[in-house]
Design a protein around this motif. Structure first.
Motif, PDB file in Angstrom:
ATOM      1  N   LEU A  24      -5.860   5.207   2.072  1.00  0.00           N
ATOM      2  CA  LEU A  24      -4.177   5.128   1.029  1.00  0.00           C
ATOM      3  C   LEU A  24      -4.380   5.512   0.131  1.00  0.00           C
ATOM      4  O   LEU A  24      -6.124   5.870  -0.462  1.00  0.00           O
ATOM      5  CB  LEU A  24      -4.552   3.373   0.820  1.00  0.00           C
ATOM      6  CG  LEU A  24      -4.765   2.299   2.630  1.00  0.00           C
ATOM      7  CD1 LEU A  24      -4.443   1.122   1.865  1.00  0.00           C
ATOM      8  CD2 LEU A  24      -2.757   2.850   2.698  1.00  0.00           C
ATOM      9  N   ALA A  25      -3.489   5.993  -0.976  1.00  0.00           N
ATOM     10  CA  ALA A  25      -3.579   6.393  -1.753  1.00  0.00           C
ATOM     11  C   ALA A  25      -3.601   5.083  -3.087  1.00  0.00           C
ATOM     12  O   ALA A  25      -3.863   5.488  -4.454  1.00  0.00           O
ATOM     13  CB  ALA A  25      -2.850   7.470  -2.185  1.00  0.00           C
ATOM     14  N   GLY A  26      -2.857   4.512  -2.985  1.00  0.00           N
ATOM     15  CA  GLY A  26      -2.982   3.343  -3.558  1.00  0.00           C
ATOM     16  C   GLY A  26      -2.481   1.752  -3.363  1.00  0.00           C
ATOM     17  O   GLY A  26      -1.907   2.073  -1.978  1.00  0.00           O
ATOM     18  N   ILE A  27      -2.752   0.769  -3.667  1.00  0.00           N
ATOM     19  CA  ILE A  27      -2.354  -0.316  -3.896  1.00  0.00           C
ATOM     20  C   ILE A  27      -1.157  -1.243  -5.265  1.00  0.00           C
ATOM     21  O   ILE A  27      -1.727  -0.739  -5.760  1.00  0.00           O
ATOM     22  CB  ILE A  27      -3.273  -1.083  -3.060  1.00  0.00           C
ATOM     23  CG1 ILE A  27      -4.311  -1.663  -4.558  1.00  0.00           C
ATOM     24  CG2 ILE A  27      -3.696  -1.628  -1.757  1.00  0.00           C
ATOM     25  CD1 ILE A  27      -5.000  -3.185  -4.326  1.00  0.00           C
TER      26      ILE A  27
ATOM     27  N   ALA B 200       0.482  -1.271   0.394  1.00  0.00           N
ATOM     28  CA  ALA B 200       0.060  -0.094  -0.080  1.00  0.00           C
ATOM     29  C   ALA B 200       0.616   1.281  -0.208  1.00  0.00           C
ATOM     30  O   ALA B 200       1.946   1.100   0.395  1.00  0.00           O
ATOM     31  CB  ALA B 200      -0.936   0.300   1.260  1.00  0.00           C
ATOM     32  N   ARG B 201       0.288   2.331  -0.416  1.00  0.00           N
ATOM     33  CA  ARG B 201       1.225   4.160  -0.702  1.00  0.00           C
ATOM     34  C   ARG B 201       0.413   4.292   0.414  1.00  0.00           C
ATOM     35  O   ARG B 201      -1.029   4.511  -0.015  1.00  0.00           O
ATOM     36  CB  ARG B 201       1.311   4.371  -1.601  1.00  0.00           C
ATOM     37  CG  ARG B 201       1.568   5.459  -2.179  1.00  0.00           C
ATOM     38  CD  ARG B 201       2.433   5.854  -3.299  1.00  0.00           C
ATOM     39  NE  ARG B 201       1.557   5.738  -4.531  1.00  0.00           N
ATOM     40  CZ  ARG B 201       0.488   6.987  -4.651  1.00  0.00           C
ATOM     41  NH1 ARG B 201       0.972   8.328  -3.834  1.00  0.00           N
ATOM     42  NH2 ARG B 201      -0.083   7.238  -6.016  1.00  0.00           N
ATOM     43  N   ASN B 202       0.502   5.571   1.255  1.00  0.00           N
ATOM     44  CA  ASN B 202      -0.030   6.315   1.935  1.00  0.00           C
ATOM     45  C   ASN B 202      -0.524   7.858   1.403  1.00  0.00           C
ATOM     46  O   ASN B 202       0.386   7.916   0.797  1.00  0.00           O
ATOM     47  CB  ASN B 202       0.210   6.451   3.579  1.00  0.00           C
ATOM     48  CG  ASN B 202       0.260   5.119   4.238  1.00  0.00           C
ATOM     49  OD1 ASN B 202      -1.240   4.311   4.078  1.00  0.00           O
ATOM     50  ND2 ASN B 202       0.394   4.976   5.570  1.00  0.00           N
ATOM     51  N   HIS B 203      -1.612   8.525   1.649  1.00  0.00           N
ATOM     52  CA  HIS B 203      -2.053   9.656   1.027  1.00  0.00           C
ATOM     53  C   HIS B 203       0.157  10.555   1.565  1.00  0.00           C
ATOM     54  O   HIS B 203       0.073  10.350   2.633  1.00  0.00           O
ATOM     55  CB  HIS B 203      -2.866  10.794   2.084  1.00  0.00           C
ATOM     56  CG  HIS B 203      -3.877   9.771   0.868  1.00  0.00           C
ATOM     57  ND1 HIS B 203      -4.330   9.902  -0.035  1.00  0.00           N
ATOM     58  CD2 HIS B 203      -4.905   8.957   1.488  1.00  0.00           C
ATOM     59  CE1 HIS B 203      -5.621   9.633  -0.625  1.00  0.00           C
ATOM     60  NE2 HIS B 203      -5.995   8.724   0.294  1.00  0.00           N
ATOM     61  N   GLY B 204       0.531  11.210   0.852  1.00  0.00           N
ATOM     62  CA  GLY B 204       1.793  12.142   1.364  1.00  0.00           C
ATOM     63  C   GLY B 204       2.615  11.380   0.829  1.00  0.00           C
ATOM     64  O   GLY B 204       3.901  12.118   1.283  1.00  0.00           O
TER      65      GLY B 204
END
Length: 163
Positions: free
Chosen positions: A130-133, A56-60
């Protein structure tokens, strides 16, 4: 976490030796407050869905930076319940079991990581953090050197030793 004033009496904190280490303690003459700055427990999940690990990619975060699902242990919560909660909140998956991998000090963030393997099924629905996976097939997953990377390394090694 850097604090400058005593949360009990409001006096400035000062650096002093306490129990053999430099710590922040209250400068008030009658206040015993010491900021111990102990590590924070964080759960980490190697979420496996259909033979792939979900990163996962977190916001920021930088666009190409992905990691495991992680979250803070809440008051009154066991680590295995916490990791299942985080998987549900961040990915919308209702996993039933969390298999403990190990604990890993993450000194750079003053955290103690408690890592679990969480097999899951279903459709992923991103939580607000999350911004994406991305889905990485298990055979293509490569551990990184810091944070949760050593847990990935140990999990991959345990898979190879049982195969």
């Amino acid at each position: 976490m850097q604090i400058h004033f005593c949360p009990q009496c409001g006096s400035p904190l000062q650096t002093a030796e306490v129990a053999g280490q430099l710590r922040q303690r209250c400068s008030g003459p009658d206040c015993p407050y010491i900021h111990w700055d102990n590590p924070i427990p964080v759960v980490a999940a190697i979420v496996e869905v259909d033979g792939a690990v979900i990163l996962a990619r977190n916001h920021g975060w930088p666009e190409k930076m992905f990691g495991l699902i992680t979250g803070f242990l809440e008051k009154g919560e066991t680590p295995d319940a916490a990791v299942l909660r985080e998987v549900q909140e961040e990915l919308g998956l209702n996993a039933e079991t969390a298999y403990f991998i190990g604990y890993y000090p993450f000194f750079e963030m003053n955290q103690l990581l408690l890592a679990f393997h969480v097999p899951a099924r279903g459709e992923i629905q991103l939580g607000e953090e999350l911004a994406g996976i991305k889905r990485v097939p298990v055979e293509r997953l490569k551990p990184w050197t810091i944070g949760t990377g050593p847990a990935v390394r140990d999990w991959l090694a345990s898979r190879r030793s049982t195969s």
